[in-house]
Design an enzyme around this catalytic site. Structure first.
Site: not given
Ligand code: SAH
Ligand code: SF4
Length: 387
Positions: A219, A107, A194, A118, A338, A217, A114, A121, A94, A164-165, A295
């Site tokens: 959190h 973005c 990120s 997490c 999301c 990130s 990934c 996610c 995406e 993805g990371e 989300n």
């Protein structure tokens, strides 16, 4: 054109030297023409009218696009465009284009899926397929830039906050950063990587020459809570992560931002604000915190904090000397935030064709449902955090 293209070459994956090899036998200025066509004029070969027709056709064949548009959704009154691309091996990724009054941001995804796992996610829930090549990353930016240009705007910002990371695919991400900076001409200060907190990746990024922004990130600001949300925290606990952030800051002089997706009762309590403020003080990282309510995703039965609590939490941080901004969940109505598009949610598509008419004629209340391919329900990941 004499030489063959490198195997698997795509139009934005090929290097300039490889292009020169491909154009051996052509007048030397052709390399510049094609390169400028790709990166300055954002053209596809068939639009490069300064080239002979036969050459355009040949380039189209040997340098195919890496991304096939599968779904394109428009929301926020035309201010958010989300793309679901199909890669040549069938994986889907995406990209989200966000048009704000003062800036335009893309973005982009860095991996198909990934591996970080997490739980909150959509991408993490679906698992890892593969790294994206630099050509696949750059093409996301080029296609978004083209769309922005067609809307009379200029894409100036790129955030690696899609699927993805990025720091698990640092080499390809960096090659893409260099192309986006050097050839598309975006300022490094407008590029943001990120990460969930891959410490060796942060250190690798610190050693790279351009001062790109780092978003972490976070959190949660204690290891127990953070490890529950983010499995990678066990490998790279907060003290190590914060030291890497402090070092990044020292080397690059760029402000670091912390992403914080607020989850009711989990990380939106008063003590969470206290801990976060203490953590920033302890490591002398004057970070900027971006707050969004979590989300909802199919595999995580937890709700995001209420808008009122998000505002309160921001105030708690500010009272403790931590800058914080509440971010809008851009494009939630098109699942832009999301990864539900790629994660195989029911697909009610508002727009699919390319071209401005989609943006202008879009009526959110008259959502059309379009088929998106034979196996669009396959859960092959999703991006998130696009805002
Ligand atoms: N892997 C990187 C970049 C992609 S994720 C990273 O984790 O930073 C981009 C952002 O979206 C991250 O801040 C991530 O924590 C956040 N995110 C993931 N799932 C989310 C969800 N369900 N709601 C809100 N933000 C989410
Ligand atoms: Fe991967 Fe980022 Fe999602 Fe974690 S939040 S699973 S690191 S994409």
């Amino acid at each position: 054109m004499s030489s063959a293209a490198p195997r698997g070459a795509t139009r934005h994956g090929i290097t300039r030297a490889e292009l020169a090899g491909l154009l051996a036998g052509e007048p030397r200025y052709r390399v510049d023409q094609v390169w400028q066509g790709l990166y300055e004029q954002l053209r596809v070969p068939e639009e490069m009218t300064s080239l002979p027709k036969a050459l355009r056709q040949r380039l189209d064949e040997v340098l195919p696009p890496a991304l096939a548009e599968e779904v394109r959704r428009v929301s926020d009154g035309g201010d958010t465009v989300k793309y679901l691309w199909r890669l040549d091996d069938g994986n889907r990724i995406e990209t989200v284009l966000m048009l704000y009054p003062d800036r335009v941001t893309a973005c982009v995804s860095s991996q198909a899926g990934c591996a970080m796992g997490c739980g909150f996610c959509a991408t993490g829930q679906a698992g890892f397929q593969r790294h994206l090549t630099s050509g696949e990353i750059v093409e996301q930016v080029v296609r978004a830039a083209r769309e922005a240009r067609d809307m009379g705007r200029r894409l100036a910002n790129v955030v690696f906050m899609g699927m993805g990371e990025p720091l698990a695919n640092e080499a390809n991400v960096w090659a893409a950063v260099e192309r986006i900076h050097g050839d598309l001409g975006l300022s490094a200060r407008h590029l943001t990587v990120s990460t969930i907190g891959i410490v060796p990746g942060i250190r690798a990024l610190a050693a790279r020459p351009l001062p790109v922004n780092l978003a972490v990130s976070l959190h949660a600001a204690n290891d127990e809570d953070r490890s529950r949300l983010i499995p990678m925290n066990r490998r790279y606990p907060l003290a190590e992560l914060m030291r890497a952030c402090a070092d990044y800051l020292a080397v690059k002089g760029r402000r670091i931002s912390f992403e914080w997706a607020l989850i009711e009762g989990v990380n939106d309590r008063d003590r969470d604000a206290d801990e976060l403020a203490r953590l920033c003080r302890r490591f002398r990282v004057p970070a900027h915190v971006n707050l969004i309510p979590l989300n909802p995703t199919p595999g995580w039965p937890t709700t995001g904090s209420s808008p009122a609590r998000v505002r309160e939490f921001r105030q708690l941080l500010e009272d403790r000397g931590v800058n914080a901004t509440v971010r809008r969940n851009r494009g939630t109505d098109i699942d832009a935030a999301c990864g539900q598009l790629a994660a195989g949610q029911p697909v009610a598509v508002t727009a699919r064709r390319s071209g401005r008419e989609d943006l202008e004629s879009l009526d959110e209340s008259a959502t059309r449902t379009l088929a998106v391919g034979p196996d669009h329900g396959r859960p092959d990941g999703g991006g998130q955090g696009s805002r």
